[in-house]
Scaffold this active site. Sequence first.
Site, PDB file in Angstrom:
ATOM      1  N   ASP A 100      25.953  -1.217  29.776  1.00  0.00           N
ATOM      2  CA  ASP A 100      25.933  -2.353  28.847  1.00  0.00           C
ATOM      3  C   ASP A 100      25.432  -1.997  27.447  1.00  0.00           C
ATOM      4  O   ASP A 100      24.706  -1.034  27.248  1.00  0.00           O
ATOM      5  CB  ASP A 100      25.104  -3.509  29.426  1.00  0.00           C
ATOM      6  CG  ASP A 100      23.705  -3.093  29.849  1.00  0.00           C
ATOM      7  OD1 ASP A 100      23.499  -1.921  30.229  1.00  0.00           O
ATOM      8  OD2 ASP A 100      22.791  -3.940  29.808  1.00  0.00           O
ATOM      9  N   GLU A 166      21.852  -3.355  32.493  1.00  0.00           N
ATOM     10  CA  GLU A 166      20.506  -2.751  32.548  1.00  0.00           C
ATOM     11  C   GLU A 166      19.549  -3.503  31.642  1.00  0.00           C
ATOM     12  O   GLU A 166      18.362  -3.620  31.927  1.00  0.00           O
ATOM     13  CB  GLU A 166      20.567  -1.273  32.153  1.00  0.00           C
ATOM     14  CG  GLU A 166      19.273  -0.503  32.411  1.00  0.00           C
ATOM     15  CD  GLU A 166      18.163  -0.785  31.410  1.00  0.00           C
ATOM     16  OE1 GLU A 166      16.987  -0.822  31.810  1.00  0.00           O
ATOM     17  OE2 GLU A 166      18.465  -0.974  30.212  1.00  0.00           O
TER      18      GLU A 166
HETATM   19 ZN   LIG Z   1      17.684  -0.407  26.028  1.00  0.00          ZN
HETATM   20 ZN   LIG Z   2      18.730   1.854  27.818  1.00  0.00          ZN
END
Ligand SMILES: [Zn+2]
Ligand SMILES: [Zn+2]
Length: 430
Positions: A100, A166
Amino acid sequence: MFATPVVAQAQRQAASKTSPLVLDVERRVPAVMPKVVSWRRDLHEHPELSGSEVRTAKLVADHLRALGIEVQTGVGGHGVVGLLKGGKPGPVVALRADMDALPVAEQVDLPFKSKVTADYRGQTVGVMHACGHDTHVAMLMGAAEILAGMKAQLPGTVKFIFQPAEEGLGNGRTGSKLMIADGVLESPKVDAIFGLHVGNAPVGQISYRPGPMMAASNNVTIVVSGKQAHGAMPWAGTDPIVIGSQIVGALQTIVSRQTDISTVPAIITIGAFQGGVRSNIIPDSVVMLGTIRTFDMGIRKEIFARVARTAEQIASASGATARVVIDSGNIVTRNDSTLTLRMIPTLQRAATEAGAFPAPLWTASEDFSWYQERVPGFFFNLGVTPKGTDWRTAPANHSPLFFADEAALPTGVRALASLAVDYLMNPVRP
Ligand SMILES: [Zn+2]
Ligand SMILES: [Zn+2]
């Protein structure tokens, strides 16, 4: 923190026992690098926010399928899992990359600069791979190609985990937890997991740390409720701005005066303080948002209790109330010490001249920690600051000026693929 080239050379010489499979990995790296660089540029130009990694996931899944790797998509959202079964029996090792990007408008002048915008919490924002996850995905795609080419010789199974979100989806929801809930560590059961993160350090330099490495991170929300009044007649109300200010000050004494920070640090930051609309109206309430960073679960628990007590009792002393909510956040990224020590020579070899050195604690957090809670895991850093730029002052991860030098990519590919084969050849049993 970073050792001298002389030490680096000594470390490399110490890492002398090299398996033929690692030599094979190294031979195969140059051939995949043009593809890794072009994937990275493509991903960088087309970043996707957490939870929206549709294009990225398709690029990954198509590549893995083309390599003859068994692919599962839609794991924990847009997560992609590839399963490469080696020609010989053995353990299961997982390699993880996060996919991401962030709501950051890129300011780096690159031919593949991101011009993407997206809707984020009702606002139109720029989207950028400001944390370098584009490099993580490209490097793991390269490692997958190398390992797929060595399938017949591999003594075990490699599971490629391409993880969404994440950076988090809010309310403690994060890609690793969602993939774990969807069974990513099961069938076949993962014996060990490796991952890396790029960041500010000399290009190609690796740093590692056994035990705690990155912080536990928890968001705190404090709502102070008082009583609205005319700004000229404060005695008629209960002023949540003054009480909130006292709370912000007092929270700073939790770490500086009440916590034993002689072994590991802790941090409390209030990053938002919202209340009021006009100069002469005392508002009814204020809202404060903050983050708590810790490296020890005992200290974390103690700080949570002190934050709540401090806010509630300061508010109550002035006739107001404070409501404190702390989210589940990320736990400490804690490297399995046995696994880490066993794998240091592999990283030293992979890093070549740039070297691999012990890392200081990093107060950022990582949802890789949730894999490590369940299976032995090792997470390490890869430097991407270009030669001639001071890594100490270069714009860091999450900055609109963050820049990852592609010269580090071969090291990351080599490290990931070498860790997998070295582990399969000689697994660390708990
Ligand atoms: Zn980050
Ligand atoms: Zn990262």
